[in-house]
Motif scaffolding. Sequence first.
Motif, PDB file in Angstrom:
ATOM      1  N   SER A 183      11.683  12.811   9.283  1.00 55.45           N
ATOM      2  CA  SER A 183      10.269  13.058   8.961  1.00 55.45           C
ATOM      3  C   SER A 183       9.618  11.881   8.233  1.00 55.45           C
ATOM      4  N   THR A 185       7.529   8.767   7.153  1.00 55.36           N
ATOM      5  CA  THR A 185       6.246   8.192   7.569  1.00 55.36           C
ATOM      6  C   THR A 185       5.965   6.867   6.869  1.00 55.36           C
ATOM      7  N   TYR A 319       4.528  15.208   7.059  1.00 57.16           N
ATOM      8  CA  TYR A 319       4.751  14.747   8.432  1.00 57.16           C
ATOM      9  C   TYR A 319       4.002  15.630   9.424  1.00 57.16           C
ATOM     10  N   ARG A 320       4.057  16.931   9.219  1.00 52.98           N
ATOM     11  CA  ARG A 320       3.339  17.858  10.101  1.00 52.98           C
ATOM     12  C   ARG A 320       1.836  17.634   9.992  1.00 52.98           C
ATOM     13  N   TRP A 321       1.316  17.402   8.759  1.00 51.59           N
ATOM     14  CA  TRP A 321      -0.122  17.149   8.589  1.00 51.59           C
ATOM     15  C   TRP A 321      -0.509  15.834   9.264  1.00 51.59           C
ATOM     16  N   LYS A 322       0.313  14.803   9.071  1.00 51.56           N
ATOM     17  CA  LYS A 322       0.007  13.480   9.627  1.00 51.56           C
ATOM     18  C   LYS A 322      -0.056  13.535  11.149  1.00 51.56           C
ATOM     19  N   ARG A 323       0.751  14.350  11.770  1.00 52.24           N
ATOM     20  CA  ARG A 323       0.782  14.467  13.231  1.00 52.24           C
ATOM     21  C   ARG A 323      -0.227  15.476  13.763  1.00 52.24           C
ATOM     22  N   GLN A 325      -0.298  18.686  13.182  1.00 50.05           N
ATOM     23  CA  GLN A 325       0.290  19.988  13.487  1.00 50.05           C
ATOM     24  C   GLN A 325      -0.181  21.071  12.530  1.00 50.05           C
TER      25      GLN A 325
END
Length: 353
Positions: A183, A185, A319-323, A325
């Motif tokens: 994960s 970044t 990581y989920r926010w950056k992508r 998701q």
Amino acid sequence: MTSDTIPIREGEGLDVHRLEQYLKANIEEIPNKPLEISQFSAGKSNLTYQLKAGNWEAVLRRPPMGPVAPKAHDMEREYKVLQEIHPFFNQAPKPFIYSDKELLGAPFFIMERKKGLVIDDSLTIPDGDSTYDVGQRISQLMVNTLVQLHAINYQKTKLKDMTRPAGFMQRQVDGWISRYHRSKTDEINGIDELTNWLESHLPHSEKTTIIHYDFKLNNSMFNQQLTRLIGVFDWEMSTVGDPLADLGVALSYWHEKNDSDLLKRGLGEESVTTKPGFFTREEFIQAYALKSGTDVSQIHYYLTFAYFKLAVICQQIYYRWKRGQTKDERFSNLNLYVNNLIQHAVKTSRRKL
């Protein structure tokens, strides 16, 4: 008392009609009343909802929307863990029913709705009490509850077949390092030093117990007088392993007055544990040792690992926010907190408490 629920956030709604039909077909206690759903505001990982139909209430718990990390957010496992722990530890909510992903697009389970006070960044002192006395009392209740959980004989539960206690810390260290790299970044100074130290200083576990592994104030519920701890939530990470790993996690959330601002506040308000009367981390450690009879001489390692583990959890969310998701803007600056946790873990690894 301020409500602990909010209107459902954008993109996190449930199919009310399908859920209502399912519940009324599978839970006898539900009255023939319309189902009302609201969302619990706390939490940055799994999603929890309040369900109401007439005077019947329950809680629905499901994974976050979008793709999730491998092996994370396992609702079926958490449901089964609660089934085993609740008979011995009534602070754990009673689980009612589990369903796979066909109904709502993701697995979920329904559990008991407990009511009381969840403490995080604010504290209302009961009449006749002082902040100092309440801080002392809450601190000791947290210690006592952790000791109570660790005293359960897991051999009397199915957890003995669901878990692998042998080699627990080795798997934890290897697993959380792998999760970090999956994960990642940003480049963070000190990460290699930290992970190498964790791998090369692995302690020998002296005990094996049931552990919650995310034990903290805002996963706990107290009665109105703040004299009893009546609920412990978020059992996703619970397993059988080293109780000092559980203590380390609890301490990683337990902030002190002299901690850095970013550590104390995370990305929100300062924790109440910085107020007068609340134990320091050292006082928490010694109270746990006294109550449990556990050797805590290696807690320095477990606290270092706990800061790293918390950093990885936050990194996975970021990581989920950056992508894209998740659209929850609370997560947009989590990378700052991740970096601060890593730096704090490095410093902790270099010194003993």
